[in-house]
Design a protein around this motif. Structure first.
Motif, mmCIF file in Angstrom:
data_model
loop_
_atom_site.group_PDB
_atom_site.id
_atom_site.type_symbol
_atom_site.label_atom_id
_atom_site.label_comp_id
_atom_site.label_asym_id
_atom_site.label_seq_id
_atom_site.Cartn_x
_atom_site.Cartn_y
_atom_site.Cartn_z
ATOM 1 N N GLU A 167 0.841 -1.195 0.000
ATOM 2 C CA GLU A 167 0.000 0.000 0.000
ATOM 3 C C GLU A 167 0.880 1.250 0.000
ATOM 4 O O GLU A 167 1.810 1.357 0.797
ATOM 5 N N GLU A 191 0.991 5.553 -0.187
ATOM 6 C CA GLU A 191 0.351 6.868 -0.111
ATOM 7 C C GLU A 191 1.245 7.871 -0.839
ATOM 8 O O GLU A 191 2.440 7.970 -0.557
ATOM 9 N N TYR A 192 0.615 8.593 -1.786
ATOM 10 C CA TYR A 192 1.362 9.545 -2.599
ATOM 11 C C TYR A 192 0.913 10.980 -2.338
ATOM 12 O O TYR A 192 -0.260 11.209 -2.014
#
Length: 777
Positions: free
Chosen positions: A143, A145-146
């Motif tokens: 997973e 997150e950007y």
């Protein structure tokens, strides 16, 4: 220049094995399926190493973003997952992946895995697992997150944007050089052509994808077995990344199933090395076809403005090429490819013109990185210049062939632009010691029946339009001032020889021509020559196989080594025959008296005496070669097309190439290189273009959507070799591998204009665009 007897024979076409269409030394084993390619070795490794680690590379889902968090915990908890690598697990070392000489001209702008992604699909993690299936499933559990950033896909937009793809801005590099006073020369001309052209991003599409197996060998070395054109450059870059001595790294290339420059790169080896160094286990990394499109390199897209000034009689006064080059998310090969857009094109028409200007901007965008690709900038620059020359010929009302003949560079002239710029950055003024450019134009005009075809007209009620086009080009042979190659040859006791070279054969026939050179020089049969190549643990060094350097550089090195070995054979034979070495010669596996060839010894007898005789010794030869001039080959292509104005389809009905590559050492192999290059040029002209959506994701990463020319679309190609003698090359040879890629696109575009009266300045030229232009006023 004084030639020895064997060099003179080859020049006159009566060599023992050189200048002849001998069977390639690798032909049989490839046809029989015995060749081990780098990708094949990945399959072998699965059986060979019980503890082999399988990998999966995780791709970014954004073209421009900062990774704020990457959670690998779920993946790492899976049974069979050994480790997941992210940017936090790689050395904090910036480098360039470009496989170039040191110091690299490309910027150090990347790490093994980056915290900030700069193109869609950029690797962000590597899953190491006990099987491919586990690695694949684990990759889906990561997973990320950007922090998304604006996506800049257009070069000019990126150049003007305040959003920085790399710290310091989006202008990766720029070039501004000039000889003479170009602006004044153009302004004072009778006719000025000022046009803009555009070339697309093209993919290499070699049959063999990238593959690599890394391990720690029995000597404690990091051992990389790959499919790579530049094993010594790869070793040097890995040494920098992982802070290892060169002696502790071994890089070997298995045979290469096509490269075209895509494997002149650290493309995959750093990923495998990372896994092996961390785990101590063998690791396999390879790309499937979709990954090949996303992860490996491509031809730089470019926009070029060409300004040419000429007198009314066709004499060129000044040429200015201004280029914008799309290097993508990273600058690998960016400035050198861009440099060639000018350095390899501007000199072609300088018989009278010495006012030349070249300006270029190399621009970061959020597209996948560009890289080395057959033609290396000359393709982009050549399309622009050769199209502009045709437009100038129309303005002047001078035949396109005549305009080129009037201005073509000739033998013994100095390449003017070489006084201020070169591909690699060193200023080395280049004298043209061999040049058959005018012969390619004159001979081609006759063979093609140029004047007759130019006059042909379309029949009434016929939807087909016919046209002809021409284009010329020059390239180089290696990179002047940067290239080094070496070779070692030893005589076996049965009279055969073993050759070592540091260069890779990527399918172009390098192995075969090197064996031919050795056989010719030593005086033995071709089947008595064996070769080992592309292994950094062998005793010879090579910069690698790129820049059309193979025959020229490696050929010079093996020729020098073979001459030294021959001299030692003659001295030993002279002792055995009680004669002077000066009265002896070699040939057909024998040492014989020049004045009485029947008085001879077999080379096998000499070899046995050196190993088992009274004065035992190992006869060897060593040779090295440096590139100090990069002699250019020249080529002119003539093409006839048929354009269907109802469908927009372009059919090539006749194709003729004429090329000066010096002395062709294996004519059939040389012709094959030219014809293969033409096929790639046709793809660039009419079919190929990587397409992107608004997010920067490649829309056509499969062959079903990315159209390369098929056998139906590649016409019968007539090829003629114009012989010149290059005094700096082995037996008079120059390069052949890249020159054929340059003329096809402009020749085809010029022919389409001749057929339709519509000028296409952007590639590829597709049917719907032809229809649209035909229907426009």
């Amino acid at each position: 220049m004084i030639l020895d007897e064997k060099e003179m024979k080859v020049k006159e076409g009566v060599g023992q094995v050189l200048g002849k269409n001998v069977e390639r030394t690798d032909a049989k084993r490839k046809v029989e399926g015995k060749t081990v390619f780098g990708f094949d070795y990945g399959t072998i490794a699965k059986k060979r190493f019980e503890n082999l680690i399988h990998t999966k590379i995780v791709r970014s889902e954004h073209a421009h973003a900062e990774i704020e968090n990457i959670d690998t915990s779920k993946a790492e908890k899976m049974q069979g997952v050994v480790k997941v690598f992210t940017h936090e697990d790689v050395p904090d070392v910036k480098f360039t992946t470009a496989g170039q000489a040191y110091p690299e001209p490309s910027p150090y702008d990347t790490r093994v895995l980056n915290e900030k992604v700069r193109f869609y699909g950029e690797p962000i993690a590597i899953v190491a697992a006990e099987s491919e299936e586990i690695a694949e499933k684990a990759s889906e559990k990561i997973e990320v997150e950007y922090k998304e950033l604006p996506v800049l896909l257009d070069m000019e937009e990126a150049l003007d944007s305040e959003v920085e793809i790399h710290e310091g801005g989006n202008l990766q590099d720029e070039i501004d050089v000039e000889v003479g006073n170009t602006e004044k020369a153009i302004e004072n001309s009778d006719v000025v052509v000022d046009r803009e052209y555009e070339t697309p991003i093209q993919k290499h599409c070699h049959m063999e994808p990238h593959a690599c197996v890394s391990r720690i060998d029995e000597n404690g070395k990091l051992f990389i077995e790959s499919t790579n054109q530049v094993v010594y450059h790869v070793r040097r870059i890995l040494s920098k990344i992982f802070d290892l001595p060169l002696k502790d790294i071994r890089v070997k290339s298995w045979e290469i199933g096509g490269g075209f420059g895509d494997k002149q790169e650290l493309g995959i080896e750093h990923y495998a090395s990372l896994v092996t160094l961390e785990t101590g286990r063998p690791a396999l990394v390879y790309f499937d076809r979709e990954e090949q499109f996303f992860f490996s390199r491509r031809r730089h897209g470019a926009k070029l403005r060409v300004r040419i000034g000429a007198d009314e009689d066709g004499t060129l006064n000044g040429i200015h090429i201004d280029a914008l080059s799309d290097t993508g998310g990273y600058g690998t090969h960016g400035v050198t490819v861009s440099s060639n857009m000018g350095t390899m094109t501007l000199p072609v028409y300088t018989k009278h013109c010495e006012n030349l200007k070249f300006t270029a901007k190399v621009i970061y965008t959020n597209k996948p990185p560009g890289g080395a690709f057959r033609g290396y900038g000359t393709v982009q620059g050549g399309f622009a210049l050769e199209s502009a020359m045709d437009e100038l010929s129309e303005e002047l009302e001078i035949d396109p062939v005549e305009l080129r003949l009037k201005n073509a560079i000739e033998e013994n002239m100095l390449d003017p632009i070489s006084k201020v710029i070169s591909e690699g950055g060193k200023i080395i003024p280049r004298e043209i010691k061999s040049c058959g450019l005018t012969e390619t134009l004159e001979r081609g005009r006759k063979l093609f029946e140029w004047e007759k075809k130019k006059k042909q007209t379309r029949k009434e009620n016929d939807s087909k339009k016919y046209g002809v086009g021409v284009a010329s080009a020059m390239k180089g042979s290696g990179v002047a001032g940067f290239e080094l190659a070496s070779s070692k040859i030893k005589l076996n006791e049965d009279g055969s020889v073993l050759v070592t070279t540091g260069a890779s054969d990527m399918g172009q026939g390098l192995e075969s021509v090197l064996c031919q050179i050795v056989a010719e020089t030593v005086g033995i049969e071709l089947e008595d020559v064996d070769i080992i190549s592309a292994d950094t643990d062998e005793p010879t060094f090579s910069m690698g196989t790129y820049a059309s350097s193979g025959t020229y550089m490696e050929g010079n090195a093996v020729n020098k080594a073979a001459k030294e070995l021959k001299e030692k054979i003659l001295r030993r034979a002279a002792d055995m025959m009680d004669e002077s070495p000066q009265v002896l010669e070699t040939g057909d596996g024998k040492v014989f008296m020049k004045e009485n060839p029947d008085e001879s010894l077999k080379i096998r007898e000499v070899a046995m005496d050196t190993i088992y005789g009274e004065k035992k010794t190992q006869l060897e030869g060593f040779g090295d070669a440096e590139d100090i001039i990069s002699p250019p080959p020249f080529s002119t292509h003539f093409v006839e097309v048929e354009v269907d104005e109802e469908t927009g389809k372009v059919e090539i009905t006749k194709y003729l190439t004429l090329s000066d590559i010096g002395i062709p050492l294996n004519p059939t192999a040389a012709e094959g290189q030219i014809e293969g290059a033409v096929a790639q040029g046709i793809g660039l002209a009419l079919h190929e273009n990587l397409e992107f959506d608004e997010k920067g994701c490649i829309k056509n990463p499969f062959f079903k959507d990315y159209h390369i020319p098929t056998s139906v679309e590649v016409p019968e190609i007539e090829t003629e070799l114009i012989k010149t003698y290059e005094p700096t090359g082995p037996y008079g040879a120059k390069s052949v591998g890249e020159i054929g890629t340059v003329p096809p696109a402009p020749a085809i575009a010029n022919a389409i204009y001749d057929a339709t009266g519509k000028r296409f300045r952007k590639l590829p030229i597709k049917p719907d665009e032809i229809i649209e232009k035909l229907e426009s006023p």
